[in-house]
Write a protein that holds these residues in place. Structure first.
Motif, short mmCIF file in Angstrom:
data_model
loop_
_atom_site.label_atom_id
_atom_site.label_comp_id
_atom_site.label_asym_id
_atom_site.label_seq_id
_atom_site.Cartn_x
_atom_site.Cartn_y
_atom_site.Cartn_z
N GLY A 155 0.83 -1.20 0.00
CA GLY A 155 0.00 0.00 0.00
C GLY A 155 0.86 1.25 0.00
N MET A 156 0.16 2.40 0.08
CA MET A 156 0.87 3.67 0.20
C MET A 156 1.12 3.90 1.69
SD MET A 156 1.32 4.77 -2.82
CE MET A 156 1.74 6.51 -2.64
N VAL A 157 2.34 4.23 2.04
CA VAL A 157 2.72 4.37 3.45
C VAL A 157 1.80 5.40 4.12
CG1 VAL A 157 4.57 4.98 5.05
CG2 VAL A 157 5.10 3.74 2.93
N HIS A 158 1.23 4.99 5.26
CA HIS A 158 0.28 5.85 5.99
C HIS A 158 1.00 7.10 6.50
CE1 HIS A 158 -2.80 7.10 8.79
NE2 HIS A 158 -3.60 6.13 8.35
N PRO A 159 0.36 8.29 6.39
CA PRO A 159 0.99 9.52 6.88
C PRO A 159 1.46 9.42 8.32
CG PRO A 159 -1.06 10.03 5.72
CD PRO A 159 -0.94 8.53 5.76
N LYS A 160 0.69 8.70 9.15
CA LYS A 160 1.09 8.57 10.57
C LYS A 160 2.41 7.80 10.71
CE LYS A 160 -3.25 8.84 13.09
NZ LYS A 160 -4.19 8.08 13.92
N VAL A 161 2.66 6.87 9.78
CA VAL A 161 3.90 6.09 9.82
C VAL A 161 5.08 6.99 9.45
CG1 VAL A 161 5.14 4.17 8.74
CG2 VAL A 161 2.73 3.91 9.38
N LEU A 162 4.88 7.81 8.39
CA LEU A 162 5.94 8.75 8.00
C LEU A 162 6.26 9.68 9.17
CD1 LEU A 162 4.78 9.63 4.36
CD2 LEU A 162 6.70 8.17 5.04
N GLN A 163 5.18 10.17 9.80
CA GLN A 163 5.33 11.09 10.93
C GLN A 163 6.12 10.43 12.07
OE1 GLN A 163 1.39 12.48 11.64
NE2 GLN A 163 2.01 14.60 11.19
N ALA A 164 5.74 9.18 12.40
CA ALA A 164 6.41 8.47 13.49
C ALA A 164 7.90 8.29 13.20
CB ALA A 164 5.76 7.10 13.70
N ALA A 165 8.25 8.25 11.90
CA ALA A 165 9.65 8.06 11.53
C ALA A 165 10.35 9.39 11.29
CB ALA A 165 9.74 7.18 10.28
N ASP A 192 8.17 14.23 6.88
CA ASP A 192 7.01 15.10 6.71
C ASP A 192 6.06 14.55 5.63
OD1 ASP A 192 5.14 17.04 6.36
OD2 ASP A 192 6.58 18.66 5.88
N PRO A 193 4.85 14.12 6.03
CA PRO A 193 3.93 13.51 5.07
C PRO A 193 3.34 14.51 4.07
CG PRO A 193 2.94 13.57 7.27
CD PRO A 193 4.32 14.12 7.41
N ASP A 194 3.50 15.83 4.35
CA ASP A 194 3.03 16.80 3.36
C ASP A 194 4.03 16.95 2.22
OD1 ASP A 194 0.70 17.34 4.73
OD2 ASP A 194 1.68 18.81 6.02
N GLU A 195 5.23 16.48 2.45
CA GLU A 195 6.27 16.62 1.43
C GLU A 195 6.57 15.29 0.73
OE1 GLU A 195 10.83 18.35 1.25
OE2 GLU A 195 9.70 18.51 3.12
N TRP A 196 6.46 14.19 1.49
CA TRP A 196 6.91 12.89 0.97
C TRP A 196 5.77 11.87 0.94
CZ3 TRP A 196 11.63 13.18 -1.01
CH2 TRP A 196 12.50 14.16 -0.50
N GLN A 197 5.87 10.96 0.00
CA GLN A 197 4.92 9.85 -0.06
C GLN A 197 5.59 8.66 -0.74
OE1 GLN A 197 1.87 11.64 -2.63
NE2 GLN A 197 2.58 10.28 -4.28
N GLY A 198 4.97 7.49 -0.62
CA GLY A 198 5.57 6.34 -1.29
C GLY A 198 4.87 5.04 -0.94
#
Ligand code: PHE
Length: 341
Positions: free
Chosen positions: A284-294, A297-303
């Motif tokens: 899936g697409m990595v959840h914004p909360k997961v990016l945040q926890a790591a 910035d989920p507003d800048e990055w996705q994947g």
């Protein structure tokens, strides 16, 4: 005297015996030496006849000693050569050679194929804190996924206030560890062991996954589909279609389970043909909360992220029906599937 010593020299069996004979004849107290000393007391006439005779005897004995010494040396060398003789033409006994375990072999192959697609390898611990294994992946304490995963918890003594640890139930915690350490952008795979309390024909308490993670500015599920189809086609050596089915994982949104195309005729599974489907990974697409926890910035990055069962695709590639056999170390089994020496 001459006969006596020539005889003794001839009979000497080794160099030590020969030296004894030499001393007895020509040593300071030797018989020949004693005779030489009597020359001084002789009349000049006597000396003129006895002198050359004694000198000749001395020379003859010396020559015999030297010749015998050489002969004994040759014999000793010859004996040693006989003793140390090796037949180098004798064929060697066949040594049984170890081979790479099928799962390791597949892990290496998977790593090499993803390397060609620009993914590097990341690693994480197999004993993981419940923060990395669950919380950071958006699986809070009450979440049913914790129970579903049949987690092995590490025993804790009374008064131990370190955070709880588990045997990692998936390779997804390495997503967090890698993003924390390297930040975005990021393109990694993580092959490794994972653990769940489960045991039947298709489940062992220890098994292998490979995690994939690609984070960038505009990475999408379309990229994921391309990467996986490239990978599966290279891995199975023929074009392989994938099918995405909507699913749910706490750490991806949207989430998909991915099947590969197979036929199931005659009880054998063949990948890349027919109209059957077999589930091989979650993604899936990595959840914004997961990016945040790591710390990304989920507003800048996705994947995208995916987790694939390595043992599962190894079974498919080699036509192995029972997962448990992988970990029973039966040489006959390894040989049967072409892995034995
Ligand atoms: N960690 C999931 C599992 O073990 C697989 C997965 C990985 C799903 C990454 C989505 C993204 O089942």
């Amino acid at each position: 005297l001459r006969q006596k010593y020539l005889g003794l020299i001839g009979a000497a069996g080794d160099e030590a015996a020969l030296e004894e004979v030499r001393l007895a004849a020509l040593g300071k107290k030797g018989e020949v030496s004693a005779l030489m000393k009597t020359l001084g007391k002789m009349t000049p006439e006597e000396r003129q006849t006895e002198g050359p005779r004694l000198n000749a005897l001395k020379d003859e004995l010396n020559a015999a000693l030297t010749a015998k010494k050489a002969a004994l040396g040759d014999a000793a060398l010859e004996a040693r050569l006989q003793e140390e003789w090796l037949d180098v033409s004798l064929p060697a006994r066949p040594a049984r050679q170890g081979t790479i375990h099928p799962v390791s072999q597949v892990m290496e192959e998977v790593t090499a194929l993803f390397a060609e697609l620009g993914f590097s390898v990341a690693e994480g611990p197999q004993i993981e804190s419940d923060w990395y294994n669950f919380d950071a992946l958006n699986i809070p304490g009450h979440h049913p996924a914790r129970a579903e995963m049949d987690t092995f918890y590490m025993a804790r003594r009374e008064g131990d206030n370190r955070p709880p640890h588990v045997l990692r139930t998936h390779t997804s915690p390495v997503q967090i560890r890698t993003l924390e350490a390297q930040g975005a952008p990021c393109r990694i795979i993580c092959p490794g062991r994972v653990y769940r309390a489960d045991f039947d024909q298709t489940h062992t308490p220890m098994f292998h996954q490979v995690e994939g993670l690609a984070i960038g500015k505009d990475i999408s599920m379309a990229n994921l589909k391309w990467v996986l189809e490239e990978f599966f086609s290279a891995f199975f050596g023929r074009p392989v279609k994938t099918r995405f089915r909507a699913s749910h994982f706490p750490f991806t949104e949207p989430s998909a389970e991915i099947d590969i195309q197979c036929s199931f005729e005659g009880g054998t599974v063949k990948v890349g043909e027919g109209d059957g489907w077999l589930e091989v990974l979650g993604s899936g697409m990595v959840h914004p909360k997961v990016l945040q926890a790591a710390g990304v910035d989920p507003d800048e990055w996705q994947g995208f992220a995916f987790g694939m069962g390595i043992d599962r695709i190894a079974m498919l590639k080699y036509g192995i029906p029972d997962l448990r056999a992988f970990f029973e170390s039966d040489l006959r089994w390894l040989k049967h599937y072409g892995f034995g020496a």
